[in-house]
Motif scaffolding. Structure first.
Motif, mmCIF file in Angstrom:
data_model
loop_
_atom_site.group_PDB
_atom_site.id
_atom_site.type_symbol
_atom_site.label_atom_id
_atom_site.label_comp_id
_atom_site.label_asym_id
_atom_site.label_seq_id
_atom_site.Cartn_x
_atom_site.Cartn_y
_atom_site.Cartn_z
ATOM 1 N N MET A 101 0.841 -1.209 0.000
ATOM 2 C CA MET A 101 0.000 0.000 0.000
ATOM 3 C C MET A 101 0.874 1.255 0.000
ATOM 4 N N THR A 102 0.315 2.377 -0.443
ATOM 5 C CA THR A 102 1.032 3.637 -0.454
ATOM 6 C C THR A 102 0.355 4.618 0.477
ATOM 7 N N GLY A 103 0.880 5.845 0.497
ATOM 8 C CA GLY A 103 0.264 6.880 1.307
ATOM 9 C C GLY A 103 -1.146 7.221 0.861
ATOM 10 N N HIS A 104 -1.486 6.868 -0.374
ATOM 11 C CA HIS A 104 -2.848 7.110 -0.859
ATOM 12 C C HIS A 104 -3.830 6.087 -0.286
ATOM 13 N N GLY A 105 -3.340 4.985 0.253
ATOM 14 C CA GLY A 105 -4.209 3.912 0.716
ATOM 15 C C GLY A 105 -4.401 2.830 -0.319
ATOM 16 N N TYR A 106 -3.734 2.948 -1.461
ATOM 17 C CA TYR A 106 -3.822 1.923 -2.503
ATOM 18 C C TYR A 106 -2.481 1.879 -3.231
ATOM 19 N N GLU A 107 -2.124 0.684 -3.711
ATOM 20 C CA GLU A 107 -0.850 0.512 -4.395
ATOM 21 C C GLU A 107 -0.908 1.031 -5.819
ATOM 22 N N TRP A 108 -2.027 0.762 -6.505
ATOM 23 C CA TRP A 108 -2.202 1.178 -7.894
ATOM 24 C C TRP A 108 -3.371 2.144 -7.986
ATOM 25 N N ALA A 109 -3.199 3.240 -8.724
ATOM 26 C CA ALA A 109 -4.324 4.136 -8.952
ATOM 27 C C ALA A 109 -5.393 3.428 -9.785
ATOM 28 N N VAL A 110 -4.937 2.638 -10.763
ATOM 29 C CA VAL A 110 -5.836 1.831 -11.597
ATOM 30 C C VAL A 110 -5.247 0.440 -11.717
ATOM 31 N N ALA A 111 -6.039 -0.569 -11.403
ATOM 32 C CA ALA A 111 -5.621 -1.962 -11.569
ATOM 33 C C ALA A 111 -6.751 -2.713 -12.256
ATOM 34 N N VAL A 112 -6.459 -3.256 -13.424
ATOM 35 C CA VAL A 112 -7.470 -3.939 -14.245
ATOM 36 C C VAL A 112 -6.931 -5.297 -14.640
ATOM 37 N N ARG A 113 -7.759 -6.317 -14.481
ATOM 38 C CA ARG A 113 -7.357 -7.665 -14.878
ATOM 39 C C ARG A 113 -8.519 -8.356 -15.595
ATOM 40 N N GLY A 114 -8.257 -8.803 -16.830
ATOM 41 C CA GLY A 114 -9.244 -9.573 -17.576
ATOM 42 C C GLY A 114 -10.519 -8.830 -17.903
ATOM 43 N N LEU A 115 -10.427 -7.531 -18.160
ATOM 44 C CA LEU A 115 -11.616 -6.715 -18.413
ATOM 45 C C LEU A 115 -12.254 -7.095 -19.753
ATOM 46 N N ARG A 116 -13.568 -7.309 -19.728
ATOM 47 C CA ARG A 116 -14.302 -7.675 -20.944
ATOM 48 C C ARG A 116 -15.618 -6.912 -21.007
ATOM 49 N N LYS A 117 -15.986 -6.540 -22.241
ATOM 50 C CA LYS A 117 -17.264 -5.873 -22.481
ATOM 51 C C LYS A 117 -17.717 -6.163 -23.897
ATOM 52 N N ARG A 118 -18.969 -6.592 -24.028
ATOM 53 C CA ARG A 118 -19.571 -6.873 -25.332
ATOM 54 C C ARG A 118 -20.798 -5.986 -25.521
#
Length: 288
Positions: A1-18
């Motif tokens: 974790m970082t000082g922001h309270g999260y390690e990544w500002a954006v973390a996306v895995r396997g995103l799908r949309k049809r």
């Protein structure tokens, strides 16, 4: 974790949309650090805008894991939404209000907004503050859109094709604005068709084609990895132009130096650009 309270500002895995039979996003993975300027590149229909809409919580996903500022956008609260700014391709400001009235009005939507006068100055609209939105030029309206995107003091700013329609001078001025925001620690995700813009602003890039990330990394690293051969051009003693494509341009120049007495006439070395890499990876490279 970082000082922001999260390690990544954006973390996306396997995103799908049809959308019906059309797959817009087909398994995208992203990891964007806090404070980073990240470019998302790809041709029309590649899935860029859909991805941005999902990150903002504007559109539901079909599958995958998404975390933005430590929360799932699909269930983001009003407090979470106030931490995410967005500038869409379409204008959002009411035409009859003045610039100052518009910025002050939007500031009321946020719990801790930035000072409206400061934001108007930040986007370079001080001279137009009392002018009506409908009287602004296209570039000035885009600056107002950015003002509305940052008035809430967002930790993350999503920019979807922000300089479309800008002339070169306005585009350069806009770049300085983005650099200022990034210098303040704002995480910025930028989609753009302008490769020079992406290279000038983004520390890292993801190139998207067919709903998938086909390459990711720093612009210089992408050029080295996917750029292919350099082109060495020179002029022979009889005046005829010559060119050679090679992975070892320095060696080619050394060989030419041995053939010529002094300077090599007409010597140029052209290395692959980010545009060359982009066209190759998205299947749009000129076959010639």
């Amino acid at each position: 974790m970082t000082g922001h309270g999260y390690e990544w500002a954006v973390a996306v895995r396997g995103l799908r949309k049809r959308y019906g039979d059309v797959t817009a996003v087909d398994g995208i993975d992203l990891a964007i650090r806090p404070g980073e300027v990240f470019g998302l590149l790809g041709p029309n229909g590649a899935g860029k805008s859909t991805t941005v809409e999902i990150l903002q919580g504007h559109r539901a996903r079909d599958a995958g894991e998404v975390s933005v500022l430590g929360a799932d956008p699909a269930t983001g609260t009003r407090a979470w939404r106030s931490r995410v700014g967005i500038v869409w391709q379409d204008e959002s400001a009411p035409a009859e209000l003045t610039v100052r009235e518009t910025v002050r009005h939007f500031a009321r939507y946020y719990p801790r907004p930035r000072d409206p006068e400061e934001v108007i100055g930040l986007v370079g609209l001080e001279a137009k503050a009392d002018g009506r939105v409908k009287a602004l030029s296209g570039g000035q309206r885009r600056r107002l859109d950015v003002a509305l995107g940052v008035i809430g003091g967002p930790e993350l700013l999503l920019l979807d094709e922000p300089t479309t329609g800008f002339d070169p001078a306005a585009r350069r001025q806009f770049w300085e604005l983005i650099r200022t925001l990034a210098g303040d620690g704002t995480t910025i995700v930028l989609t753009t068709h302008y490769l020079q813009e992406a290279e000038a602003l983004a520390g890292r890039l993801a190139i998207v084609s067919g709903g998938r990330v086909v390459a990711e990394g720093e612009p210089a690293a992408l050029r080295r990895r996917y750029g292919g051969e350099a082109t060495v051009e020179w002029t022979e003693p009889d005046g005829s132009p010559r060119a050679a494509r090679t992975h070892t341009p320095t060696r080619t120049v050394a060989e030419l130096t041995g053939r010529f007495d002094g300077e090599i006439p007409g010597l140029t070395i052209s290395r692959p650009t980010l545009e060359d890499v982009y066209l190759r990876l998205t299947g749009q490279e000129d076959p010639r």
